[in-house]
Scaffold this motif. Structure first.
Motif, PDB file in Angstrom:
ATOM      1  N   VAL A   3      33.750  33.632  41.187  1.00 16.91           N
ATOM      2  CA  VAL A   3      34.979  34.195  40.624  1.00 16.91           C
ATOM      3  C   VAL A   3      34.731  35.574  40.032  1.00 16.91           C
ATOM      4  O   VAL A   3      33.742  35.792  39.330  1.00 16.91           O
ATOM      5  CB  VAL A   3      35.541  33.264  39.510  1.00 16.91           C
ATOM      6  N   ASN A   4      35.668  36.474  40.295  1.00 22.69           N
ATOM      7  CA  ASN A   4      35.648  37.793  39.674  1.00 22.69           C
ATOM      8  C   ASN A   4      35.997  37.614  38.201  1.00 22.69           C
ATOM      9  O   ASN A   4      37.125  37.262  37.858  1.00 22.69           O
ATOM     10  CB  ASN A   4      36.659  38.709  40.376  1.00 22.69           C
ATOM     11  N   SER A   5      35.050  37.853  37.326  1.00 20.93           N
ATOM     12  CA  SER A   5      35.252  37.618  35.893  1.00 20.93           C
ATOM     13  C   SER A   5      36.041  38.733  35.208  1.00 20.93           C
ATOM     14  O   SER A   5      36.390  38.606  34.045  1.00 20.93           O
ATOM     15  CB  SER A   5      33.907  37.439  35.186  1.00 20.93           C
ATOM     16  N   ASP A   6      36.334  39.800  35.936  1.00 15.49           N
ATOM     17  CA  ASP A   6      37.087  40.904  35.354  1.00 15.49           C
ATOM     18  C   ASP A   6      38.597  40.712  35.477  1.00 15.49           C
ATOM     19  O   ASP A   6      39.363  41.539  34.998  1.00 15.49           O
ATOM     20  CB  ASP A   6      36.689  42.226  36.017  1.00 15.49           C
ATOM     21  N   MET A   7      39.023  39.646  36.129  1.00 18.37           N
ATOM     22  CA  MET A   7      40.453  39.378  36.225  1.00 18.37           C
ATOM     23  C   MET A   7      40.772  38.058  35.545  1.00 18.37           C
ATOM     24  O   MET A   7      39.919  37.196  35.399  1.00 18.37           O
ATOM     25  CB  MET A   7      40.908  39.363  37.677  1.00 18.37           C
ATOM     26  N   GLU A   8      41.995  37.941  35.135  1.00 16.57           N
ATOM     27  CA  GLU A   8      42.429  36.736  34.437  1.00 16.57           C
ATOM     28  C   GLU A   8      42.927  35.713  35.456  1.00 16.57           C
ATOM     29  O   GLU A   8      43.712  36.031  36.343  1.00 16.57           O
ATOM     30  CB  GLU A   8      43.566  37.099  33.486  1.00 16.57           C
ATOM     31  N   ILE A   9      42.423  34.503  35.335  1.00 13.62           N
ATOM     32  CA  ILE A   9      42.863  33.425  36.218  1.00 13.62           C
ATOM     33  C   ILE A   9      43.536  32.369  35.361  1.00 13.62           C
ATOM     34  O   ILE A   9      42.922  31.805  34.462  1.00 13.62           O
ATOM     35  CB  ILE A   9      41.684  32.810  36.997  1.00 13.62           C
ATOM     36  N   LYS A  10      44.798  32.125  35.674  1.00 18.19           N
ATOM     37  CA  LYS A  10      45.576  31.137  34.920  1.00 18.19           C
ATOM     38  C   LYS A  10      46.016  30.011  35.852  1.00 18.19           C
ATOM     39  O   LYS A  10      46.012  30.155  37.065  1.00 18.19           O
ATOM     40  CB  LYS A  10      46.844  31.780  34.344  1.00 18.19           C
TER      41      LYS A  10
END
Length: 170
Positions: free
Chosen positions: A78-85
């Motif tokens: 997962v790209n940790s620089d984006m928010e995943i909701k």
């Protein structure tokens, strides 16, 4: 055959797939672009590695299919620089790997110049062969100035997980 699913835009997916095909002489890896158009058709495919490189809000309607895919995979990257909701990641994961410019990411960039990127693995990772990849750094020469940093991080992560030597030049 191992399936790697990538959730991301088409341009990034095409670059990643082309780079993998060019640099890997194995026929046992298959790269799948997971889109909202095909997610319901592939939710029964055992995808070993899922790479999430974009926000998942467009998959809200397909949450059941996405969760089914996530529950059957071995690695989630997962790209940790984006928010995943709104996504519940399975508790039984073997490996949950983050990448990005965030210094808390599993795989990040230590330094970057116009000619080089210094990639850093900040926590041990267990690869597909059950080998432990320890904390380390890798210098990559940038021959192609148009390559996105996130694409390089994704490629490095995939190569590391599948015990494939990563080229020292992109």
């Amino acid at each position: 055959m191992a399936f790697i699913g990538i959730i991301g835009n088409n341009k990034d997916f095409n670059f990643i797939k082309k780079f993998i095909v060019k640099n890997i002489n194995r026929e046992n890896l298959s790269i799948i672009n997971i889109t909202k158009e095909n997610i319901c058709n592939i939710d029964n495919v055992k995808i070993e590695t899922i790479v999430i490189n974009e926000k998942l809000n467009k998959f809200k309607k397909y949450g059941i299919s996405l969760n089914k895919i996530l529950n059957n995979c071995k690695y989630i990257v997962v790209n940790s620089d984006m928010e995943i909701k709104d996504i519940t990641f399975p508790a039984k994961l073997i490996e949950f790997i983050t990448y990005g410019l965030n210094q808390k990411s599993t795989i990040t960039i230590s330094s970057i110049t116009d000619e080089n990127i210094l990639l850093s693995i900040q926590r041990n990772i267990t690869n597909k062969n059950s080998d432990i990849i320890e904390v380390q750094e890798k210098n990559i020469f940038l021959n192609n100035k148009k390559v996105k940093v996130y694409s390089i991080l994704i490629l490095y992560t995939i190569f590391t997980l599948y015990s494939i030597p990563f080229p020292s030049e992109i």
